[in-house]
Design a protein around this motif. Structure first.
Motif, PDB file in Angstrom:
ATOM      1  N   PRO A 264       9.898  64.817  73.255  1.00 39.11           N
ATOM      2  CA  PRO A 264       8.666  64.152  72.800  1.00 39.11           C
ATOM      3  C   PRO A 264       8.551  62.709  73.274  1.00 39.11           C
ATOM      4  O   PRO A 264       7.459  62.249  73.627  1.00 39.11           O
ATOM      5  N   ARG A 265       9.682  61.969  73.312  1.00 42.85           N
ATOM      6  CA  ARG A 265       9.639  60.587  73.792  1.00 42.85           C
ATOM      7  C   ARG A 265       9.234  60.541  75.266  1.00 42.85           C
ATOM      8  O   ARG A 265       8.421  59.716  75.682  1.00 42.85           O
ATOM      9  N   MET A 266       9.833  61.442  76.042  1.00 42.27           N
ATOM     10  CA  MET A 266       9.540  61.450  77.477  1.00 42.27           C
ATOM     11  C   MET A 266       8.121  61.944  77.750  1.00 42.27           C
ATOM     12  O   MET A 266       7.460  61.476  78.679  1.00 42.27           O
ATOM     13  N   ALA A 267       7.646  62.884  76.940  1.00 41.45           N
ATOM     14  CA  ALA A 267       6.261  63.351  77.093  1.00 41.45           C
ATOM     15  C   ALA A 267       5.280  62.220  76.802  1.00 41.45           C
ATOM     16  O   ALA A 267       4.260  62.061  77.490  1.00 41.45           O
ATOM     17  N   GLN A 268       5.593  61.427  75.794  1.00 40.93           N
ATOM     18  CA  GLN A 268       4.758  60.263  75.466  1.00 40.93           C
ATOM     19  C   GLN A 268       4.716  59.287  76.646  1.00 40.93           C
ATOM     20  O   GLN A 268       3.653  58.741  76.981  1.00 40.93           O
ATOM     21  N   PHE A 269       5.857  59.105  77.284  1.00 41.92           N
ATOM     22  CA  PHE A 269       5.916  58.196  78.433  1.00 41.92           C
ATOM     23  C   PHE A 269       5.148  58.751  79.631  1.00 41.92           C
ATOM     24  O   PHE A 269       4.438  58.016  80.325  1.00 41.92           O
ATOM     25  N   GLU A 270       5.264  60.046  79.873  1.00 37.16           N
ATOM     26  CA  GLU A 270       4.534  60.660  80.979  1.00 37.16           C
ATOM     27  C   GLU A 270       3.032  60.474  80.805  1.00 37.16           C
ATOM     28  O   GLU A 270       2.322  60.105  81.759  1.00 37.16           O
ATOM     29  N   LEU A 271       2.540  60.691  79.593  1.00 31.57           N
ATOM     30  CA  LEU A 271       1.118  60.507  79.332  1.00 31.57           C
ATOM     31  C   LEU A 271       0.712  59.043  79.498  1.00 31.57           C
ATOM     32  O   LEU A 271      -0.388  58.737  79.971  1.00 31.57           O
ATOM     33  N   THR A 272       1.615  58.141  79.134  1.00 29.59           N
ATOM     34  CA  THR A 272       1.343  56.707  79.297  1.00 29.59           C
ATOM     35  C   THR A 272       1.116  56.363  80.767  1.00 29.59           C
ATOM     36  O   THR A 272       0.144  55.676  81.112  1.00 29.59           O
ATOM     37  N   LEU A 273       1.996  56.848  81.639  1.00 28.06           N
ATOM     38  CA  LEU A 273       1.856  56.557  83.061  1.00 28.06           C
ATOM     39  C   LEU A 273       0.607  57.205  83.650  1.00 28.06           C
ATOM     40  O   LEU A 273      -0.130  56.580  84.422  1.00 28.06           O
ATOM     41  N   LEU A 274       0.357  58.457  83.311  1.00 30.49           N
ATOM     42  CA  LEU A 274      -0.808  59.145  83.859  1.00 30.49           C
ATOM     43  C   LEU A 274      -2.105  58.480  83.420  1.00 30.49           C
ATOM     44  O   LEU A 274      -3.043  58.325  84.217  1.00 30.49           O
ATOM     45  N   ASP A 275      -2.169  58.074  82.157  1.00 30.24           N
ATOM     46  CA  ASP A 275      -3.373  57.403  81.670  1.00 30.24           C
ATOM     47  C   ASP A 275      -3.534  56.032  82.323  1.00 30.24           C
ATOM     48  O   ASP A 275      -4.644  55.610  82.665  1.00 30.24           O
ATOM     49  N   TRP A 276      -2.403  55.329  82.507  1.00 27.72           N
ATOM     50  CA  TRP A 276      -2.482  54.017  83.157  1.00 27.72           C
ATOM     51  C   TRP A 276      -3.009  54.164  84.587  1.00 27.72           C
ATOM     52  O   TRP A 276      -3.844  53.379  85.037  1.00 27.72           O
TER      53      TRP A 276
END
Length: 497
Positions: A239-251
């Motif tokens: 879940p932590r890494m999924a949150q980070f992946e979404l952060t980068l994609l949205d950025w």
């Protein structure tokens, strides 16, 4: 799912010198188009044949209306020097020039086009006007020959279009003890690339804003599916890494601005794992597998190099340290006599865990051993977990890099080789690489010319395309692994005695 890579929409324009038979150029153009279609290459055939400058402008409007972003200018006969070069000047995309070979010894009066001669004048005129264009190694041929040139042109065109529409986004300053990752960014702007540099704090704020993002469970499910039971060593971490992946994609989506494509070059140690609660390597690997590389250690030119590899291959790429020599005993046991390589032809390419899962044998989520020693005193790993580790799959590779010197000059190297099917007995995303005459290449290119320790890896042989691309970009210093007997300028001619 390569959504970060351009699609090449190719067009062809025939040119004809007004004192030659125009139908000869048109007939030969049609033969190329038919040959392309028979080989599955989609190409738009401009009906305007260019004899003068007005024709050139009309043909440009035609290919623009058809949505073409790459162009073949075909000298079906001698061709008009000025109009044919103005096509490349005013076309917003890469252009390749090719010329028709004569077809029959029985038709050398009205059927002779003299394009062999015309190509000389064409190249001369391009140079006078400082117009970049791609001219194949032997640019004269039959329709089938020219289709082969077009096949070589397409991946190069894809990379040119990608570079022109690229933004490199960074987070964090380049590491203090990794000066090799520092390089002037002026040459990036000269290539038409945009750069957006951000703080690690910006990334932390964006990451926290994605807490409880409703998309997280879907990304976790996709991660678990990719890793499988064996590879998913730390399910609580997903879940932590999924949150980070979404952060980068949205950025990327929110900050691409005028650009169409985005890559990242991010700080990943030493503060990152403790503050975010994981190592970012697995997420970086997932984005690289989709054509959006995330270079480690804020390596901006590493990110660009990876992206070039992705454009050329439409495949996953990676960034590795040219890391350590192969021990003599491992070489003797597993390589010597089995593969045609000397010990110093081999080395280990390594990084903590950013190589895509599809390029690893038995990939698993693990922890960063070196950071665990540094940050967790070698104890049971917690926040140093998150690397994707395993031996890199065997097969052909190209090791390469585009780099700026300290005074802002671009240079590059290209070396083809392979990953050997030999167990590394080590940690990280790692493989035993073999490149002919690597020892000499290491000394007289990588060391002599001050290249950093990071190299991009394409998982196929794309040296020809890379060399063509780098020439097109105006890079004068393009090094390669020279064969035995071909001395480097800095090589001691007496050293082999």
């Amino acid at each position: 799912m390569f959504q970060n890579i351009p699609e090449v929409k190719l067009g062809i324009v025939a040119v004809s010198r007004d004192c030659f038979v125009i139908s000869l150029s048109e007939k030969r153009r049609k033969a190329i188009v038919e040959s392309c279609k028979s080989k599955g290459i989609d190409i738009y055939e401009a009906k305007t044949t260019v004899e003068n400058e007005k024709d050139a402008m009309k043909a440009l409007e035609e290919v623009k209306a058809a949505g073409c972003n790459a162009l073949v200018v075909f000298l079906g006969n001698f061709g008009p020097e000025t109009p044919e070069t103005l096509i490349a000047k005013y076309f917003d995309g890469p252009v390749m020039y090719a010329a028709a070979a004569e077809e029959s010894g029985n038709d050398l009066f009205n059927g002779r086009g003299d394009a062999y001669c015309g190509m000389l004048n064409c190249s001369y005129n391009l140079h006078l006007r400082h117009i970049p264009a791609i001219i194949p190694e032997y640019p004269v041929g039959t329709s089938d020959d020219i289709v082969e040139m077009i096949k070589d042109f397409i991946p190069v065109a894809r990379a040119v279009i990608g570079i022109k529409n690229l933004k490199i986004i960074t987070f964090g300053p380049r590491p203090q003890d990794f000066f090799a990752c520092n390089a002037p960014i002026q040459p990036l702007y000269d290539l038409g690339i945009e750069v957006q540099e951000n703080s690690e704090l910006d990334l932390m704020v964006a990451y926290r804003a994605h807490k409880d993002d409703p998309r997280i469970p879907g990304v976790v499910e996709d991660m678990a599916k990719e890793l499988g039971t064996k590879g998913n060593k730390y399910p609580d971490l997903l879940p932590r890494m999924a949150q980070f992946e979404l952060t980068l994609l949205d950025w990327a989506e929110q900050n691409k601005g005028s650009r169409k494509y985005v890559v990242f070059a991010n700080k990943c140690w030493p503060a990152f794992p403790k503050e975010f609660g994981f190592e970012p390597c697995y997420v970086n690997s997932r984005l690289a597998s989709r054509g959006m590389p995330v270079a480690c250690e804020v390596d901006i030119y590493g990110a660009l190099s990876e992206y070039i590899g992705a454009c050329l291959t439409c495949d996953a790429v990676t960034l590795l340290d040219i890391n350590n020599s192969v021990p003599q005993d491992l070489y003797n046991e597993n390589i010597k006599g089995k593969y045609d390589y000397k010990l110093n032809d081999t080395f280990m390419g390594f990084h903590c865990g950013n190589t895509p899962f599809c390029k690893l044998k038995n990939g698993e989520i693990k922890y960063q051993l070196i950071q665990n020693r540094l940050l967790e005193n070698g104890q049971t790993p917690d926040f140093t977990r998150g690397t994707l580790e395993g031996d890199i799959i065997p097969g052909g590779i190209t090791f390469f890099r585009l780099q700026s010197t300290s005074d802002g000059e671009l240079k590059a190297y290209v070396a083809e080789g392979e990953v050997l099917p030999v167990a590394t007995r080590s940690f990280g995303g790692i493989g035993i690489f073999a490149i002919p005459e690597m020892g000499r290449f290491y000394r007289h290119v990588l060391v002599e010319k001050n290249y950093p320790h990071h190299g991009a890896v394409a998982f196929s042989h794309v040296g020809k395309a890379l060399f063509t691309l780098f020439r097109y970009l105006g890079i004068k210093d393009i090094a390669f692994n020279q064969p035995k007997g071909m001395l480097y300028p800095s090589e001691n001619p007496f050293s082999s005695k």
